[in-house]
Structures are given as C-alpha cells and as structure tokens.
Design a protein around this motif. Structure first.
Motif, mmCIF file in Angstrom:
data_model
loop_
_atom_site.group_PDB
_atom_site.id
_atom_site.type_symbol
_atom_site.label_atom_id
_atom_site.label_comp_id
_atom_site.label_asym_id
_atom_site.label_seq_id
_atom_site.Cartn_x
_atom_site.Cartn_y
_atom_site.Cartn_z
ATOM 1 N N LEU A 168 0.843 -1.193 0.000
ATOM 2 C CA LEU A 168 0.000 0.000 0.000
ATOM 3 C C LEU A 168 0.882 1.247 0.000
ATOM 4 C CD1 LEU A 168 -2.845 -0.906 2.526
ATOM 5 C CD2 LEU A 168 -2.990 -0.772 0.019
ATOM 6 N N VAL A 169 0.696 2.080 -0.991
ATOM 7 C CA VAL A 169 1.409 3.343 -1.100
ATOM 8 C C VAL A 169 0.367 4.452 -1.224
ATOM 9 C CG1 VAL A 169 3.074 4.701 -2.423
ATOM 10 C CG2 VAL A 169 3.357 2.214 -2.246
ATOM 11 N N ASP A 170 0.338 5.313 -0.216
ATOM 12 C CA ASP A 170 -0.680 6.374 -0.160
ATOM 13 C C ASP A 170 -2.086 5.785 -0.224
ATOM 14 O OD1 ASP A 170 1.310 8.330 -0.055
ATOM 15 O OD2 ASP A 170 1.436 8.457 -2.247
ATOM 16 N N GLY A 171 -2.233 4.635 0.445
ATOM 17 C CA GLY A 171 -3.542 4.008 0.509
ATOM 18 C C GLY A 171 -3.936 3.213 -0.713
ATOM 19 N N GLN A 172 -3.018 3.127 -1.706
ATOM 20 C CA GLN A 172 -3.316 2.405 -2.939
ATOM 21 C C GLN A 172 -2.325 1.250 -3.122
ATOM 22 O OE1 GLN A 172 -5.933 3.082 -4.932
ATOM 23 N NE2 GLN A 172 -6.519 4.764 -3.547
ATOM 24 N N PRO A 173 -2.810 0.071 -3.561
ATOM 25 C CA PRO A 173 -1.891 -1.041 -3.819
ATOM 26 C C PRO A 173 -0.967 -0.720 -4.996
ATOM 27 C CG PRO A 173 -4.093 -1.572 -4.612
ATOM 28 C CD PRO A 173 -4.211 -0.276 -3.849
ATOM 29 N N LYS A 174 0.314 -1.013 -4.805
ATOM 30 C CA LYS A 174 1.295 -0.697 -5.848
ATOM 31 C C LYS A 174 2.404 -1.740 -5.843
ATOM 32 C CE LYS A 174 4.242 3.091 -7.498
ATOM 33 N NZ LYS A 174 4.726 4.476 -7.234
#
Length: 245
Positions: A168-174
């Motif tokens: 999770l990067v800034d709340g987004q999966p990456k």
C-alpha cells in the motif's frame, strides 16, 4: 562506416545511462585488504570470469603473486592460461577489433576501475543484473541501465530477475521493487554469491592501489619506531635534566 556509427551510438547510450546514475541505493562493500584468502579468491574469479574480455594491463602477475602470498608455481599453474611469463602484465588475447564488433565498444581495462567507480558501486553492480530479453545479451542492470555486457557470473548466481511485492502506497496497492532474486540454478547460494562478489571487488580495490598493502605494513612499523624513539628520547631528556632541578 556503419560499424563506427553503431559503435558511437552504443557508446552514447552507455554514457547517457552512466550519467543517469544507479536507480537503487548502493550497498556497502565489505572491503578488507588484509584478508589474503579473499584477495586470492578474487584473483581466481577475475582470471576465470573477467579476463576473457577485460584486461589489467597495468598490473603484473609477479606483483600480484607476491602481494597476495601466492607461490609463483601455483600462480602460473592456476591463474595463467595463455603461456605468459610471470613478469608480464595481465592481458588477454582478444583482438581489439573483435571486441568492438562484439560489444559495440572496447571493454575497458579494469586495473583502476575501483578507484574510478568506487567499491560500493562495483559490489552493487555485480549483484544487480536481471533478465531483460530486450537487451542484446539478455540482461540489464539496476546500477548501470542499458549495460552492454553479459552477466558473466550467472552460472554462479543463477538466472536473476527483479522481484516486486504489492504494497500500500498512499492508501493504494502498488507493485514495489524489493530486490534481485534468482531461480536457484546457480552454483552458489545467495550468501555465497555475495561473498564471492565481495572477494572479486576486494581484489579490484587492491589492483587499483597495490601500494596500500605495503603502506599499511610500513605505517605500522613507523609508528612502532616512533613510539620506541619517543620513550628513549624521554628517558634521555630526564637523564640530561635531572641535575638542573
């Protein structure tokens, strides 16, 4: 004409990649010039895996054997492959024209590469090749993007690839790069491979400045001499001045 143009293009691409710098932080190379076993193994690895393309034309076999504690007979048997004399420089038999045709540019001499690049750069570079089918030799490198050489240590390491994990990067999966992994086909374990690369880099640090070994030994002797001289001078001073006070 076309050959020169291709060579110039390859050199330009290489220079631009070098200017861009590594895409990952450099790992600290465990350099220890006092470790003769490491230096000897590094010399063996260089002779077996690097000398076919890269020379050390400013380093002599005789100097290497003497500094690394290798008996000349053993050195000539195991580290000299093309009938050179022990006093010769460490060169290969690859014609320059053939090398340029094969790689696009003449493979650089590596005598001073550790002084130019730095030990950390070399240590990270040799451990960050990865499979890239778009490249002429089927590999790329995280430290030197678009590198124009094969992964000559692949039989030791195995087939390397870039590993990613979903985080999770800034709340987004990456997909995040987490390092180089191998398929397990190499002759060495990952830990053993890292140690072998450290030995090879240790050897290249030595060839960049062979006098470091002598300078360190001489420095210790000088410090011991100065310490003894200081004690004698102090005692002599006390003897001269004892009646004055």
């Amino acid at each position: 004409m076309m050959k020169k143009l291709l060579s110039a293009v390859a050199l330009l691409a290489s220079s631009l990649a070098m200017a861009a710098g590594p895409t990952i932080p450099l790992d600290k190379a465990p350099i220890d010039l006092r470790d003769k076993a490491s230096l000897q193994n590094g010399a063996k690895l260089f002779q077996n895996y690097c000398l076919g393309c890269h020379q050390m034309q400013y380093q002599r076999y005789s100097r290497t054997f003497r500094d690394l504690g290798i008996p000349e007979e053993l050195g000539m048997e195991h580290l000299m492959f093309t009938g050179e004399k022990v006093g010769d420089h460490i060169t290969n038999a690859m014609p320059a024209d053939y090398a340029e045709n094969s790689f696009g540019v003449l493979p650089p001499d590596l005598t001073n590469v550790a002084r130019v690049r730095g030990a950390d750069w070399l240590y990270t570079y040799l451990r960050t090749f990865y499979v890239d089918d778009s490249r002429p030799f089927g590999v790329n490198n995280k430290v030197f993007p678009l590198v124009g050489m094969p992964h000559v240590l692949q039989e030791l390491q195995g087939v390397p690839y870039q590993a990613y994990e979903t985080r999770l990067v800034d709340g987004q999966p990456k997909e995040v790069y987490v390092g180089i992994r191998t398929d397990g086909s190499g002759e060495l374990s990952p830990e053993e491979y890292d140690r072998a690369v450290a030995d090879l880099v240790n050897y290249m640090v030595y060839t960049g400045e062979p006098t470091k070994l002598e300078a360190r030994s001489l420095g210790i002797k000088v410090m011991i001499f100065l310490l003894i001289f200081f004690v004698l001078a102090y005692l002599l001073k006390k003897e001269y001045w004892k009646d004055v006070h």
